[in-house]
Every structure is written in structure tokens, then in C-alpha cells.
Scaffold this motif. Structure first.
Motif: not given
Ligand code: SF4
Ligand code: SF4
Ligand code: SF4
Lengths: 152, 417
Positions: A42-66
């Protein structure tokens, strides 16, 4: 492919436990294995982590898709025999009067169905191989005469 | 069923799957649901539709039909062959036509499942059951010389091994045993895993007798390499069956000289347990042809009409008739003998005028004097057929067509005669 440390570095590192894991490092490992999804934090969804959230999304995209589509169907091999469709325990449970007894599906809750002569997957999140209580279900693999289904 | 109407029937094999949904756009089929790949390729109609031709030149259907009547009128000993892919309506018309012409009439069962179907219709084998019975009851399913994974792709999933049934609620892994007996490790054998039994070609009868011995408490013996333990193990599964079924494929039928061994085995099995027997029929309505001819003449194939008499025998089989060059014209309906008969025999077809009625181009149609394109049954025209287990299935057309059905073509030929 991302490693746990890379992911951990981008997480809030507060060990808030809201994801159900005792540490953010454990959450990072859970993300990597596909057990949890980024949005389970829930915390990473907060506004202050927006940038990290985006980077993380990219990082985990292949895993989540898999983990979503870890099932691979080799369409060229599939004969549309429907063995996997009828054998899949989720299909049987969700559609006992249709695929469960060998017939056409009677609702949309099934995972596997045959369209245009080839098996098609849907609702893959219901597959017994995923989620919290996952088990190593092999029903669709071992019933296929042509080895058209594979999990990665 | 609440919405049975939305379902269509697939006529690509003799399971006649009756749970197919389709999507159409501008009278062409754009989506097919639940049919296997084999079914879809039939439903999407021919890659090469057959043109209407006379002596290799395009013509119209009326001319083709009257020319057909002319040839048949002049012919002294015509052959009518095929009909396994035709509706019952067309089959009945063809029988009438054969009578009118004093023709020979035969179909592919003559060199495939004929003997088995004959034994069933004659009542020589009365251990048959329907596919629905199999789904609801069967706990032991034996495929002998058959590979449905290739020939009848949905056999295991729709009826025999995988579906839940009334008395088989627990699923295939607990409730059913599928066994394959074959000369090769087929795709079906692979699904059967440890219950796949490989035998050398032509040794089916030996295994049958070994099984009968084992079922009678004697020590089974075979001349080929097969562990006694394996035979006993197989016999044991058969013996323990509450509701067993043997599906006989061409592999088994071809390897036996006659039907006796199967009868022996079925009798023994029903002494010690409860077993049924069914042939794996290929063409969607071969059984229909056999049944309709049987109702009319008492024979399932290989007949010759002579005034009010019906002659029957091997000499009237398509193979013998062509080998002896005793026929002087051939009307081929929905079949491709040039492709399915041995080359040396098929070659003799070239020497007589051939008329082909078929939706699609075939090897035979390319050699035919006259080609009359027909509507693809089950897709472009409706009718009825007899499923492999003897159940009659009715079907409606999926799309409209300007082509006429083979039943209508035959009716018009008869009119012209
Ligand atoms: S793994 Fe099991 S639950 Fe998942 S699709 Fe295959 S058969 Fe169904
Ligand atoms: S069992 Fe294999 S061949 Fe049959 S429908 Fe499933 S994936 Fe296709
Ligand atoms: S199993 Fe036979 S009848 Fe059923 S869909 Fe496939 S080809 Fe058609």
C-alpha cells in the motif's frame, strides 16, 4: 532480469508489514517469485513514491506478466482435442454442467476453452498454479497428446 | 437444455459433436467454438471447391445432371460408391437410384469397419452401448488398434476418459482407466501412460487368446516378447471393470481374418465382468449408409441390384469390381477412391467414365468426366446421420449456399432417367 536487492532499494524500506510479509526484503522476494504483486504494497502507491513506483513497475513487468501468462500454448501443436479443457480442475469446478462433462463451456469462468480449433486461456489468475494456495497442478499438461501446453 | 438451439453439429468425424457454436458474418463463418482443429477445417469449407465440369470444361449443373443421366442410362453395369460423407437422405436416394439402374453399390466400409458394423446390425454382437452410456458409466476404456487422439480428437474429452459422468464423478485420474493396445506408441497410447500395451503387427489374435486364458485362470502364453506379468496385469484390470468398453480401431479389424476372436473375447469378458464393444468409425455417416442399406436389403455394403433381386458378396466390393474391370461407369459421391484405394486398382477407374458429386476437389474429381459440386453437408445443408454408436443426430445448415445438396442432385438425376 531484476534481482531482489535492486527491487528492495526502490521500496519504502519501512517494513510496515501491510503486504503480509515481515520485511520489505521479503516482499521483494515475493515479487520476484510472482507470489505477490507490486500493488500489494500500500505504501508504494502513495504519491511520494511515484517515481520509484514507475521504475519498479518496469522492473517487475516481465515477472508479473509471466505469472499472469506463464502458461504458454504452442498453437501449432494444439489439435483442439479439449482434453486439457475437460481435465482442468478449475474448469470442472466453475462449469460442472459444461466443460466438466465434456461439453462446450456454459459460462465465462473457465480457464481453458477451444476457439477456432485451438485452446485459448482466460481467467488465468484462477489457475491452481498461481496465488496464495498454489499447487503444482499438471492436469492440462499431462492430458495433452501433443505437449502443446507448457508453464515457464 | 435451455439454449440447445444455438448449437451446431460438426460432421468432420463420426462423433458428430453437437455442442459447436459458430459466428457468421455475411454468410461466412468467422468463428468456431469447441470444435477441434479437424472439425474447424471442415466447417470452414473446402480450400478448393469443386467446379462444375464436363470433359474438363466448365458447365452448368443442369447440363452436368442430364449428361450424368445419359451416361448411367447407357451403362450396363454401373458402380455407385461413397456416401460415407452424405446425409441419410442422400444415402436413401442413392439406394433407390442403384435399384433403378441395376447398379452395384458399395462404400468405404467395404475395406474398413464393415465387418464390425455388420456383426452389430446382424445381432452377432450385442454388447454395444452408446457414447453417453460410456460417459456416465465406463471405468475401463480400451482403445485397441485405434488412435482417437488423431482420428477422433474429442473422443476422450467428450465421452470416454476425461469427462465427469453420472456414476463417474471423481474425475479421470481416480474414476477411470484408459488402456491402449496398439502396434505403435500412438498419441493416444501416450495419454494412457503405463496402460499402453505394444504388440507386434498381426499379433492381436494371439493377445486376445492370451487374455482369454488369463481371464480363465490359466497361464497366458504369447510367441512375441511380452511379459506374462503385463498380460496378467491387463487381464486383471479388465476383470475388475464395473463397466468396461472396447473401442475397436482399424488396426484391430485389419489384423483379424474374421470376427470370431473378438466374439470369443467379448463372451469371456462378460462372463467375468461387464464389457461393451464399439467400432471406431471414421466418416461421419458411414454407419448411416450401412444401416440404411441393411434396412433395405439385409446387407451393409457390396450389393448388386438385379431387377427385383439383390446380390451380395465380395465380388461386388469396389475393390473386386475394379480389379475385374466388370463395371462400365462409376458414380462417386463424397468419396475419393483414387486416393483411398491401392494404386493398381484405382487405375482401372481411369478406363471408365467417372461422375463425381462432391463439395471439394479431390484426386478422383480431377480424373472425372463429370463433376457436380454439392453443398457441404452439416455446413451448407442439413439432414441427419448415424453417429458411430448408432445414435441418430439431426443437423441444420450453418450458412446458406446456392449449391444443391447431393440428395437433390441424385433426385434430379433420377428424374432425368
Ligand atoms: S495448471 Fe491446472 S488449474 Fe491451471 S490451467 Fe492447467 S489444469 Fe487448469
Ligand atoms: S490437450 Fe493439448 S492438444 Fe488438446 S486442446 Fe489442450 S492444448 Fe490443445
Ligand atoms: S471430434 Fe470429430 S465431430 Fe467432434 S469436433 Fe472434432 S472432428 Fe468434429
Amino acid at each position: 532480469m531484476a534481482n531482489a536487492m535492486e527491487i528492495y532499494q526502490l521500496l519504502p524500506k519501512t517494513n510496515c508489514k501491510k503486504c503480509g510479509k515481515s520485511t520489505c526484503m521479503a516482499f521483494a522476494t515475493a515479487l520476484l517469485s510472482g507470489e505477490l504483486r507490486l500493488d500489494d504494497c500500500p505504501e508504494i502507491l502513495e504519491d511520494k513514491y511515484k517515481q520509484n513506483y514507475e521504475k519498479l513497475s518496469e522492473l517487475v513487468a516481465p515477472i508479473e506478466n509471466a505469472s499472469e501468462t506463464g502458461m504458454i500454448i504452442h498453437e501449432g501443436k494444439c489439435t483442439g482435442c479439449g482434453n486439457c479443457v475437460v481435465a482442468c480442475p478449475v474448469n470442472v469446478a466453475e462449469d460442472p454442467k459444461g466443460t466438466g462433462i465434456g461439453l462446450a463451456p456454459k459460462n465465462d469462468r473457465v480457464i481453458l476453452k477451444v476457439v477456432n480449433g485451438v485452446v485459448q486461456k482466460g481467467n488465468i489468475h484462477n489457475c491452481r498454479r498461481f496465488g496464495e494456495n498454489k499447487i503444482l497442478c499438471n492436469a492440462c499438461i499431462e492430458t495433452c497428446p501433443t505437449k502443446a501446453i507448457e508453464f515457464v | 437444455m435451455e439454449d440447445e438451439d444455438k448449437y451446431n453439429v460438426c460432421t468432420a468425424c463420426s462423433i458428430l459433436c453437437d455442442d459447436i457454436e459458430i459466428e457468421t458474418e455475411n454468410n461466412s463463418i468467422t468463428g468456431v467454438y469447441t470444435a477441434c482443429r479437424k472439425g474447424v477445417s471442415r466447417i470452414q469449407t473446402c480450400n478448393e471447391p469443386m467446379p462444375c465440369t464436363l470433359d474438363g470444361k466448365d458447365t452448368d449443373v443442369d447440363t452436368a445432371i442430364s449428361e450424368t443421366a445419359n451416361i448411367l442410362k447407357k451403362s450396363e453395369n454401373p458402380l455407385i460408391f461413397g456416401l460415407g460423407n452424405s446425409t441419410e437422405g442422400a444415402q436413401k436416394k442413392a439406394i433407390e437410384l442403384a435399384k433403378q439402374l441395376n447398379a452395384n453399390l458399395d462404400d468405404t466400409s467395404s475395406f474398413c469397419q464393415g465387418p464390425v458394423v455388420e456383426a452389430i446390425l446382424n445381432g452377432e454382437i450385442n454388447y454395444t452401448c452408446t457414447l453417453d452410456d460410456v460417459r456416465n458409466n465406463a471405468d475401463v476404456i480400451v482403445y485397441w488398434g485405434a488412435d482417437p487422439a488423431n482420428s477422433h480428437p474429442r473422443h476422450l474429452s467428450k465421452y470416454t476418459y476425461f469427462p465427469r459422468g453420472k456414476y463417474r464423478q471423481k474425475g479421470y485420474d481416480e474414476d477411470r482407466t484408459a488402456i491402449a493396445i496398439d502396434v505403435r506408441e500412438s498419441s493416444t497410447a501416450e495419454i494412457c501412460g503405463n496402460n499402453s500395451y505394444l504388440i507386434p503387427p498381426q499379433k492381436d489374435e494371439e493377445l486376445i487368446d492370451a487374455l482369454i486364458d488369463a481371464l480363465s485362470g490359466k497361464v497366458p502364453k504369447v510367441s512375441f516378447e511380452m511379459n506374462k506379468k503385463r498380460i496378467l496385469e491387463l487381464a486383471n484390470i479388465l476383470k475388475k471393470a464395473k463397466y468396461g468398453v472396447i473401442f475397436a480401431g482399424l488396426g484391430l479389424v485389419y489384423s483379424l481374418d474374421n470376427f470370431e476372436p473378438i466374439k470369443r473375447l467379448m463372451d469371456k469378458l462378460n462372463e467375468v465382468s461387464n464389457f461393451y464393444f464399439n467400432p471406431m468409425i471414421g466418416h461421419y455417416n458411414m454407419r448411416g449408409f450401412n444401416q440404411n442399406l441393411f434396412n433395405e436389403t439385409g446387407y451393409i455394403n457390396r450389393v448388386k441390384f438385379k431387377d427385383s433381386e439383390v446380390k451380395h458378396g465380395y465380388e461386388y466390393s469396389v475393390v473386386e469390381l475394379l480389379k475385374n474391370k466388370s463395371v462400365d461407369s462409376a458414380l462417386i459421391i463424397g468419396s475419393d477412391p483414387m486416393c483411398s484405394l491401392p494404386g493398381s486398382i484405382a487405375r482401372n477407374l481411369n478406363k471408365i467414365p467417372i461422375i463425381t458429386i462432391d463439395p471439394c476437389e479431390t484426386l478422383t474429381s480431377r480424373k472425372s468426366r463429370i463433376n457436380i459440386p454439392s453443398a457441404l453437408s452439416g455446413v451448407e445443408c442439413g439432414g441427419s446421420a448415424i453417429r458411430m454408436d448408432g445414435v441418430r443426430v439431426n443437423f441444420e445448415p450453418m450458412i446458406e449456399t446456392s449449391k444443391i445438396s447431393d440428395e437433390e442432385i441424385l433426385r434430379r438425376v433420377m428424374e432425368e432417367l
